[in-house]
Design a protein around this motif. Structure first.
Motif, PDB file in Angstrom:
ATOM      1  N   ARG A  25      32.425  49.999  35.259  1.00 35.73           N
ATOM      2  CA  ARG A  25      33.097  49.194  34.225  1.00 35.73           C
ATOM      3  C   ARG A  25      34.139  50.035  33.484  1.00 35.73           C
ATOM      4  O   ARG A  25      35.265  49.601  33.276  1.00 35.73           O
ATOM      5  N   SER A  74      37.241  42.185  28.091  1.00 33.17           N
ATOM      6  CA  SER A  74      36.125  41.260  27.868  1.00 33.17           C
ATOM      7  C   SER A  74      35.630  40.676  29.186  1.00 33.17           C
ATOM      8  O   SER A  74      34.428  40.487  29.374  1.00 33.17           O
ATOM      9  N   ARG A  75      36.527  40.394  30.114  1.00 33.42           N
ATOM     10  CA  ARG A  75      36.131  39.878  31.431  1.00 33.42           C
ATOM     11  C   ARG A  75      35.350  40.944  32.208  1.00 33.42           C
ATOM     12  O   ARG A  75      34.373  40.637  32.874  1.00 33.42           O
ATOM     13  N   ASP A 109      33.609  43.421  30.892  1.00 32.98           N
ATOM     14  CA  ASP A 109      32.314  43.591  30.222  1.00 32.98           C
ATOM     15  C   ASP A 109      31.314  42.507  30.603  1.00 32.98           C
ATOM     16  O   ASP A 109      30.112  42.761  30.666  1.00 32.98           O
ATOM     17  N   LYS A 110      31.797  41.300  30.830  1.00 37.62           N
ATOM     18  CA  LYS A 110      30.907  40.168  31.108  1.00 37.62           C
ATOM     19  C   LYS A 110      30.703  39.913  32.594  1.00 37.62           C
ATOM     20  O   LYS A 110      29.997  38.974  32.952  1.00 37.62           O
ATOM     21  N   CYS A 111      31.265  40.727  33.455  1.00 41.42           N
ATOM     22  CA  CYS A 111      31.211  40.484  34.900  1.00 41.42           C
ATOM     23  C   CYS A 111      29.786  40.612  35.437  1.00 41.42           C
ATOM     24  O   CYS A 111      29.170  41.672  35.340  1.00 41.42           O
TER      25      CYS A 111
END
Length: 111
Positions: free
Chosen positions: A9, A46-47, A49-51
């Protein structure tokens, strides 16, 4: 394993951040990110982090599910097309590593 995922990440965030920074500097003439590029970077982070697929993939470009909104997807494509080739001159080690890892992952996915 969790540490490896977090490392991925952070690596992906670093590459995206450098590419957006390079794009903004060359296209908008700013020494720091302009509000538009800052918004794009925040959205990309943010994308990342949320993957939920970070365990099985290395980069968003190799993902079968595109989680970016249509407008942001278009903006990030423009940034990537501009910055990708220039990264070899600005951050050659990072760019080379990214290309090699992406190529390896595509081969793994296609196999």
């Amino acid at each position: 394993m969790k540490r490896d995922i977090e490392g991925r990440r952070e690596s992906e965030k670093a590459v995206v951040g450098q590419m957006i920074g390079l794009y903004c500097k060359k296209q908008h003439g700013a020494k720091t990110l302009c509000p538009e590029c800052e918004e794009l970077l925040g959205y990309a982070v943010s994308r990342i982090d949320k993957c939920p697929f970070m365990e099985t993939k290395k980069f968003c470009s190799n993902c079968k599910v595109h989680c970016y909104r249509q407008d942001m997807q278009q903006r990030i494509r423009i940034v990537m097309r501009f910055s990708g080739p220039r990264m070899l001159f600005v951050h050659p080690i990072m760019a080379t590593r990214h290309v090699i890892l992406s190529w390896q992952e595509k081969r793994r996915i296609d196999a």
